[in-house]
Design a protein around this motif. Structure first.
Motif, mmCIF file in Angstrom:
data_model
loop_
_atom_site.group_PDB
_atom_site.id
_atom_site.type_symbol
_atom_site.label_atom_id
_atom_site.label_comp_id
_atom_site.label_asym_id
_atom_site.label_seq_id
_atom_site.Cartn_x
_atom_site.Cartn_y
_atom_site.Cartn_z
ATOM 1 N N ALA A 1 44.142 39.084 50.594
ATOM 2 C CA ALA A 1 44.628 39.357 49.459
ATOM 3 C C ALA A 1 43.318 41.151 50.041
ATOM 4 C CB ALA A 1 44.338 39.022 48.261
ATOM 5 N N LEU A 2 41.855 40.642 50.085
ATOM 6 C CA LEU A 2 41.409 42.120 50.261
ATOM 7 C C LEU A 2 41.713 42.298 51.224
ATOM 8 C CD1 LEU A 2 38.367 39.854 49.242
ATOM 9 C CD2 LEU A 2 39.300 41.141 47.606
ATOM 10 N N ARG A 3 42.323 41.959 52.134
ATOM 11 C CA ARG A 3 42.464 42.808 53.244
ATOM 12 C C ARG A 3 43.569 44.219 52.703
ATOM 13 N NH1 ARG A 3 42.597 38.792 56.913
ATOM 14 N NH2 ARG A 3 40.481 38.205 58.177
ATOM 15 N N ALA A 4 44.871 43.261 51.960
ATOM 16 C CA ALA A 4 45.731 44.517 51.628
ATOM 17 C C ALA A 4 45.463 45.022 50.994
ATOM 18 C CB ALA A 4 46.625 43.251 50.784
ATOM 19 N N ALA A 5 44.601 44.953 49.873
ATOM 20 C CA ALA A 5 44.137 45.941 48.761
ATOM 21 C C ALA A 5 43.241 47.330 49.324
ATOM 22 C CB ALA A 5 43.076 45.226 48.044
ATOM 23 N N ALA A 6 42.352 46.189 50.232
ATOM 24 C CA ALA A 6 41.333 47.500 51.357
ATOM 25 C C ALA A 6 42.520 49.135 52.086
ATOM 26 C CB ALA A 6 41.102 47.330 52.579
ATOM 27 N N ALA A 7 44.061 48.035 52.225
ATOM 28 C CA ALA A 7 44.813 48.648 52.483
ATOM 29 C C ALA A 7 44.962 49.997 52.102
ATOM 30 C CB ALA A 7 45.524 47.849 53.503
ATOM 31 N N PRO B 1 30.790 38.233 42.606
ATOM 32 C CA PRO B 1 29.819 37.886 43.623
ATOM 33 C C PRO B 1 30.522 37.526 44.932
ATOM 34 C CG PRO B 1 28.963 36.512 41.962
ATOM 35 C CD PRO B 1 30.375 37.424 41.178
ATOM 36 N N ASP B 2 30.838 36.498 45.123
ATOM 37 C CA ASP B 2 31.255 35.681 46.244
ATOM 38 C C ASP B 2 32.793 36.640 46.727
ATOM 39 O OD1 ASP B 2 33.241 35.697 44.178
ATOM 40 O OD2 ASP B 2 33.725 33.830 44.903
ATOM 41 N N LEU B 3 33.273 37.514 46.371
ATOM 42 C CA LEU B 3 34.356 38.706 46.634
ATOM 43 C C LEU B 3 33.697 40.415 47.614
ATOM 44 C CD1 LEU B 3 37.648 38.441 43.980
ATOM 45 C CD2 LEU B 3 36.830 37.569 46.257
ATOM 46 N N GLN B 4 32.840 40.518 46.706
ATOM 47 C CA GLN B 4 32.473 42.121 47.405
ATOM 48 C C GLN B 4 31.198 41.921 47.881
ATOM 49 O OE1 GLN B 4 28.713 42.792 46.277
ATOM 50 N NE2 GLN B 4 29.090 45.578 46.384
ATOM 51 N N PRO B 5 30.708 40.600 48.638
ATOM 52 C CA PRO B 5 30.712 41.112 50.379
ATOM 53 C C PRO B 5 31.321 41.166 50.857
ATOM 54 C CG PRO B 5 29.823 39.038 49.584
ATOM 55 C CD PRO B 5 30.230 40.132 47.917
ATOM 56 N N ILE B 6 32.997 40.213 50.790
ATOM 57 C CA ILE B 6 33.444 40.348 52.201
ATOM 58 C C ILE B 6 34.342 41.677 51.678
ATOM 59 C CG2 ILE B 6 35.857 38.970 52.446
ATOM 60 C CD1 ILE B 6 34.436 37.070 50.961
ATOM 61 N N PHE B 7 34.621 42.389 50.221
ATOM 62 C CA PHE B 7 35.018 43.229 50.481
ATOM 63 C C PHE B 7 35.327 44.141 51.091
ATOM 64 C CE2 PHE B 7 37.669 46.475 47.545
ATOM 65 C CZ PHE B 7 38.409 46.848 48.147
ATOM 66 N N LEU C 1 36.249 46.636 53.899
ATOM 67 C CA LEU C 1 36.564 48.581 53.934
ATOM 68 C C LEU C 1 35.977 48.731 55.461
ATOM 69 C CD1 LEU C 1 35.349 49.012 50.391
ATOM 70 C CD2 LEU C 1 37.631 49.663 51.877
ATOM 71 N N LYS C 2 34.273 48.363 55.631
ATOM 72 C CA LYS C 2 33.495 48.571 56.993
ATOM 73 C C LYS C 2 34.662 48.923 58.185
ATOM 74 C CE LYS C 2 29.178 48.734 58.462
ATOM 75 N NZ LYS C 2 27.563 47.945 58.664
ATOM 76 N N ASP C 3 35.106 47.877 57.917
ATOM 77 C CA ASP C 3 35.861 47.232 59.511
ATOM 78 C C ASP C 3 37.238 48.361 59.860
ATOM 79 O OD1 ASP C 3 34.029 45.590 59.855
ATOM 80 O OD2 ASP C 3 35.380 43.773 59.667
ATOM 81 N N SER C 4 37.476 48.530 58.408
ATOM 82 C CA SER C 4 39.133 49.037 58.156
ATOM 83 C C SER C 4 39.360 50.798 58.612
ATOM 84 C CB SER C 4 39.615 48.827 56.535
ATOM 85 O OG SER C 4 39.182 49.008 55.762
ATOM 86 N N SER C 5 37.608 50.867 57.875
ATOM 87 C CA SER C 5 37.511 52.582 58.952
ATOM 88 C C SER C 5 37.326 53.194 59.879
ATOM 89 C CB SER C 5 35.956 53.126 57.347
ATOM 90 O OG SER C 5 34.776 51.816 57.834
#
Length: 1254
Positions: free
Chosen positions: A1198-1204, A1228-1234, A1238-1242
């Motif tokens: 879901a976070l990957r979809a949000a990042a896209a 705190p558990d979602l922030q580092p993953i997100f 974002l870093k990867d998708s850019s």
């Protein structure tokens, strides 16, 4: 802390100095300190720094003021909330000051503070925003001072764009203060008000939104002044651009008003109306549909609106004038537009109307792919007629609109096979228009405007992509128009580069052979560009030269007479150019002070020249080849040189490379030690080519030294590299076996054996391994005899297996090892049968399951190449191997029986068919044997011929087993039926269609699965028949039986993935059925009692999953045939479905965000809510570990979809998405993953959202 306080105090003291330089340097040092992440200020320092900076804003020196403003940015994130509020308070007060300079600097300060306020911490931002907003709205309402008003509007726009969502309580007040400003007499005020309003609508509620639209429409309908109408239309366009996703609901009442005003006599108003329509078309594609014909008609009318210029003189001349122009020499002054100067009129604004119409038309073209065919009939001729436009800006936009039309006509890349365009398809209509497109474009290319010429070349390049090879018939005219600017020294470099890039596309595409007749006309111009002082022109000219060489003398028409290769000489007209081509390339090849790109192109071009014209350049080789040797020694040019030498070495002209071989081979050997993978691979290919064509010229010592570098490359870490290295070793075995010295063999053999035992060995690398072992045995290399190699290969099987090796790894390794054993054994005649008997003894009386399995696999591989029917007890041993408990042994026995049958079909195939009939318990394994026979024989024409007499018998036997109760057996039967259909499509496809009509559901299931196996990603004889009856084959999608529908969806998915052309035209009928299957059906959910618990079972889940998989595939292959709005609605349903379906739809969201951002932007609100629900979901406390893992994976997706979604342009303006992102960052558990996503998708781009469909 103390040292920081001391340092800050020291700086603050200097800031009070009378010397402006002291103040400036101290402020500069303070800014440097504030920018450090580590700095921490105590309360006292905070207060002093804030007070001092606010004082410096009133400094007499402008530079000090500017620096003080810049310091506010980093300071905001370093001080406490109340200090920020104090800063804002002071700045707002200064905004209303009487001193203009202080007002300006304070407004810049406010903008800086707003841009630096952290998005995450809502309280600080909210308090600051609330403080500023009241002051700003009162400043906006103050009519007396326009400059204050303008600054306030500017700041408010910034504030709303970043924190609109935090100001919801102020929205009504802001709207009330902004609306009157639309009627301001000052244009600057009106413009900034529009910007502020467009940011306000991003986050305001529906009531205010409607109020604003009501106000604008009311103003439009009652307006008598053109300037008020212009402002209101501009505001509508701006709102639509910023908040298109909300604008669609209002379009029914806005569009008629805009269209009504678009025919007004006021030119500026027309321009604004067309701009508003462009925004509407782009942002509300669904809702604007009914108005599209009207908009197209309007644009076509407005694109010709030029009341101050008469085109009649040009039109009367028609095509004849164009023909005459073609004969003229190229002169910038001899331009058909040159006389337009006398028509020029500074007050003529009609060009703006035409430009807006062209842009609006382009937006329609790029969003309405379903109207392409219609647009080729109406829009295309109108645009071509306007290529004569006199105004440069408008001409470029018209050319850009036509380029968009061509881009939309490109055949989708997913179509594997070319389809002949039907009469009324866009491609066919485009081909009819090619002559007029070429005529119009060439007229522009002969003109003076560099920008328009560039746009015309881009258009022709797009034309080549949309209809490859379409310019072959017009090549003479095109080349006649392109050569003069290339030879003219006054032509701009950018123009030359664009022309050369186009020429390169022209000469390398399909139909390039048809350009041979025009090469002589083109070459002088290209040769004139090679010595150009600008390196980019030289590089492009060399690239074109390289492509032309291939056309001048293609090396594919070669005659082989008595082993002597005869290459057809080039025509005499080309021979005169060879020395000139060589000379100009050699100058660039020799030069060491050239740009890297030119060096590489010169090496590649020179290599191509020698490869094709080496026999005409014999005398030049002593000069040229040593230069190649030098470039080979240079680290920067060595890779390009290796590739160029590979071309030369593989030339059928057999160029004499002896002068450099003795020096080059050791250098190439050293490259195999380098850490550059591309260099190693290219070097191996070159060495292989040299061994093949120049083995007599390379000394054995040199070659053996190179071979000592090869063993390190034969490893499983890089199979492609290993494959190339093994191919080289096999070539050496065949050409100069003496080079395999004792040392080389000692180093090579262990690595070859280790790789042969690797479970990773497969595909090309396995083929190369088999080739090496065969070559070693055939060459009779010392220490590599048949017996020795066989003993070494088989030894690991009899050794105890490692504890960490899984059954799957062992099976995989043994499969490839058995192929290696067969390669060694097969050529041994009687010895081979003796070895096979030894393996048979191991299979009859095995010491362990692994030995049993390997013995069966070895017999299988040997049996594929040799007839083993003379071995008496072979069938019995293989059939007895069907009974052990080990599944691996059973599978190997089934594989062995099928493979052995390939060696002697008349003996074994009837036996297998009889056993299938007689042994129902072994049926599954025997069917696997049959599948192995069909799969193996289908690969070669000889195999197909051998199998053909048995096909009717096999088909009859298989048709008896279509109703097997066991799904595994049915799938094997289906695969066999499908593969047989590929061999005899005319006869067997009708039988398969009969099975589809069977009253038995299991038979229908088997038949549909068989259809899936007839569709492969390679062109097949059956494709034409499949296309003709695909609609009939997809009838099972509406079958009453659940199981049949599921396999029908799988078959459809296979077709959409492997051969989209089969299903593209059926989508309008098939899609509603697929969408229907994505719905959750309550009647398919049942409750099962498991002890004290009740458990829900959803029988429709697999069906829904298959339907969503079809949708995912269609996104990649048939996007142009989908109604994305409809598609997205069903994706939204999937976001709330079962775990597996959610995972799929998250992937779809990410892909849609890349492929159709405008549509996704409109539906963002409905996509964000289900994603939010997943990310905030809690797992029940007593859940098992797997449940936690599943939930984590779901959240990650879901976070990957949000990042896209966040990557979509303008998505950051959507309050729902930004609110969701803020929420994610607060966990705190979602922030580092997100953050990591974002870093990867850019960096990764589109491919990161692709599902593996292998």
């Amino acid at each position: 802390m103390a040292s920081v306080s001391y340092q800050i105090a020291n700086l603050l003291e200097k800031m009070t100095s009378n010397d402006k330089d002291f103040r400036f340097m101290a402020t500069n040092d303070l800014m440097t300190e504030l920018q450090k992440d580590s700095i921490k200020l105590d309360d006292d320092s905070e207060r002093k720094v804030v007070k001092m900076l606010l004082r410096l804003l009133e400094d007499k020196n402008g530079e000090v003021q500017n620096l003080a403003v810049k310091c506010l940015g980093p300071l905001v994130n370093k001080v406490k909330e109340y200090q920020v509020e104090g800063i804002v308070e002071t700045l707002c007060a200064n905004m209303l000051s009487d001193t203009e300079q202080l007002r300006d600097i304070s407004s810049i300060g406010l903008k800086t503070v707003i841009s630096e306020l952290p998005l995450g911490s809502n309280t600080l931002a909210a308090n600051v925003c609330k403080k500023i907003t009241g002051r700003l709205s009162s400043a906006i309402e103050k009519q007396e001072d326009v400059s204050v008003q303008l600054e306030a509007l500017d700041i408010l726009a910034d504030l709303l764009s970043r924190f609109g969502g935090l100001l919801i309580s102020f929205h009504p007040m802001l709207l009330n203060s902004l609306l009157p400003q639309l009627a301001s007499p000052r244009q600057a005020v009106r413009k900034r008000t529009i910007v502020a309003l467009s940011h306000l609508v991003m986050s305001c509620n529906a009531t205010l939104y409607n109020k604003l639209i009501d106000h604008l429409l009311e103003g439009l309908s009652t307006s008598t002044s053109a300037s008020v109408s212009r402002t209101h239309i501009q505001c509508i366009a701006s709102i639509c651009r910023q908040a298109g996703h909300r604008f669609g609901e209002q379009l029914w009442r806005v569009a008629p008003q805009v269209l009504e005003h678009s025919t007004d006599s006021d030119e500026e108003l027309r321009e604004h109306c067309l701009q508003a329509l462009e925004a509407i078309v782009l942002k509300c594609p669904k809702e604007v549909q009914p108005h599209i014909p009207t908009i197209i008609d309007l644009c076509l009318k407005m694109i010709t609106y030029d009341p101050n210029y008469n085109y009649e003189d040009e039109e009367e001349g028609g095509g004849g004038e164009d023909e005459e122009m073609e004969e003229e020499s190229f002169e910038p002054d001899a331009d058909p537009e040159s006389d337009s100067e006398e028509y020029s009129d500074d007050d003529d604004m009609s060009w703006k109307v035409r430009r807006a119409a062209a842009k609006c038309l382009e937006s329609v073209i790029s969003t309405r792919h379903e109207l392409l065919a219609e647009m080729y009939i109406t829009v295309s001729p109108a645009l071509i007629a306007r290529f004569k436009e006199r105004e440069e800006n408008v001409k470029c936009d018209i050319l850009s609109a036509y380029t968009a039309l061509l881009r939309a006509t490109r055949p989708p890349p997913a179509l594997q096979m070319p389809i002949a365009p039907t009469d009324n398809s866009p491609q066919a209509l485009l081909i009819q228009r090619v002559p007029s497109i070429v005529r119009g474009s060439l007229r522009v290319i002969r003109g003076r405007s560099v920008r328009a010429r560039g746009a015309a070349l881009a258009l022709l390049r797009e034309l080549l992509a949309a209809a490859p090879g379409c310019l072959t018939d017009h090549a003479a005219r095109v080349i006649r128009a392109l050569t003069p600017p290339l030879m003219d020294k006054g032509t701009a470099s950018s123009m030359k580069i664009e022309t050369l890039v186009f020429v390169w596309w022209l000469v390398r595409g399909p139909g390039a052979a048809g350009l041979r007749a025009h090469v002589a006309a083109l070459l002088p111009a290209v040769l004139a560009c090679v010595p150009d002082p600008f390196y980019k022109v030289t590089a492009e000219a060399l690239r074109v030269l390289q492509a032309l060489v291939k056309i001048m003398r293609p090396l594919d028409n070669i005659e082989n007479i008595d082993g002597d290769v005869q290459v057809e000489p080039p025509p005499e007209e080309f021979q005169q150019f060879i020395p000139a081509m060589y000379e100009c390339t050699l100058v660039r090849l020799r030069a060491t002070d050239m740009d890297q790109e030119v060096k590489e192109r010169a090496i590649a071009t020179c290599g191509q020249l020698i490869c094709h014209f080496g026999d005409y350049l014999q005398n030049e080789l002593p000069v040229c080849l040593p230069i190649f040797l030098e470039r080979l020694r240079n680290e920067i040019t060595r890779l390009t040189t290796v590739k160029a030498l590979t071309k030369i070495a593989s030339s059928p002209l057999r160029i004499d490379l002896r002068p450099i071989l003795s020096d080059a081979v050791p250098i190439l050997g050293s490259f195999l030690r380098k850490n550059q993978r591309a260099l190693k691979l290219s070097t191996l290919v070159l060495l292989d080519t040299l061994v093949q064509n120049y083995s007599n010229a390379i000394s054995i010592e040199l070659l053996s030294k190179v071979l000592t570098e090869v063993p390190a490359l034969v490893c499983e870490a890089d199979l492609h590299c290993a494959q190339t290295a093994l191919t080289l070793v096999a070539r050496v075995c065949r050409r100069c076996p003496a080079a395999l010295t004792h040392d080389a063999r000692a180093a090579l053999t262990p690595n070859i054996l280790a790789l042969a035992n690797s479970p990773l060995l497969q595909g090309g690398a396995l083929k190369a391994m088999v080739g090496v072992l065969s070559a070693l045995v055939e060459a009779d290399v010392a220490g590599c005899s048949r017996r020795e190699l066989l003993a070494l290969l088989v030894a690991p099987v009899h050794r105890p297996t490692e504890h960490n090796a899984t059954a799957h790894h062992i099976k995989q390794a043994y499969h490839s090892l058995a192929k290696c054993v067969a390669a060694v054994v097969v050529g041994g005649g009687g010895e081979a049968l003796q070895t096979t008997r030894a393996f048979l003894r191991d299979a009859a009386d095995p010491p362990a399951d692994t030995v049993h399995m390997f013995a069966l696999l070895a017999i299988a591989e040997i049996g594929r190449h040799l007839d083993l029917s003379s071995i008496p007890n072979l069938k019995e041993v293989l059939l007895n191997s069907f009974t052990p408990s080990s599944e691996e042994v059973k599978s190997a026995a089934s594989y062995a029986l099928g493979s052995v049958a390939v060696g002697n079909l008349p003996e074994f195939l009837p036996f297998i068919l009889g056993e299938i009939e007689a042994q129902p318990k072994r049926q599954y394994l025997l069917l696997h044997s049959l599948r192995e026979i069909i799969a193996c024989e289908s690969t070669t024409p000889e195999g197909v011929e051998a199998l053909r007499p048995f096909i009717p018998e096999i088909w009859v036997q298989l048709s008896k087993h279509c109703q097997c109760a066991e799904e595994g057996s049915r799938n094997v039967v289906a695969e066999c039926l499908g593969k047989l259909c590929l061999l005899e499509p005319q006869d067997l496809l009708p039988h398969l269609k009969e099975f589809l009509k069977s009253p038995e559901p299991l038979t229908r299931t088997t038949a549909v699965t068989a259809v899936k196996f007839t569709i492969s990603d390679q062109p097949q004889a059956i494709d034409g028949l499949l296309r003709a009856c695909m609609a009939e084959l997809l009838v099972p999608l509406r079958d009453p039986e659940l199981g049949v529908r599921r396999v029908a969806l799988v078959a459809f998915n296979s077709a959409a993935h492997n051969k989209p052309s089969l299903v593209r035209d059926l989508l309008p009928h098939v899609l509603p059925t697929i969408y229907l299957e994505t719905k959750v059906k309550k009647e398919l959910i049942r409750e099962v009692e498991m002890g004290p618990f009740k458990h829900s079972v959803d029988d429709g889940l697999d069906l829904r999953k298959a339907a969503f998989e079809c949708m995912y595939t269609l996104l990649g292959t048939c996007l142009d045939r989908l109604d994305v709005f409809e598609f997205l609605r069903h994706v939204e349903d999937g976001l709330r479905d079962h775990y597996d379906i959610k995972m799929l739809t998250y992937l779809m969201c990410a892909r849609l965000a890349t492929l159709c951002p405008a549509v996704v932007l409109q539906r963002l609100e409905s996509l964000v809510e289900p994603l939010r629900a997943t990310c905030t979901m809690k797992v029940k406390a007593n859940s098992v570990k797997q449940e936690y893992e599943k939930q984590d994976e779901l959240k990650r997706s879901a976070l990957r979809a949000a990042a896209a979604l966040l990557q979509i342009p303008e998505a950051e303006k959507n309050p729902h998405l930004m609110d969701f992102v803020t929420q994610i960052k607060s966990f705190p558990d979602l922030q580092p993953i997100f953050e990591s996503i974002l870093k990867d998708s850019s960096g990764a781009g589109l491919d990161s959202n692709l599902m593996d469909q292998s």
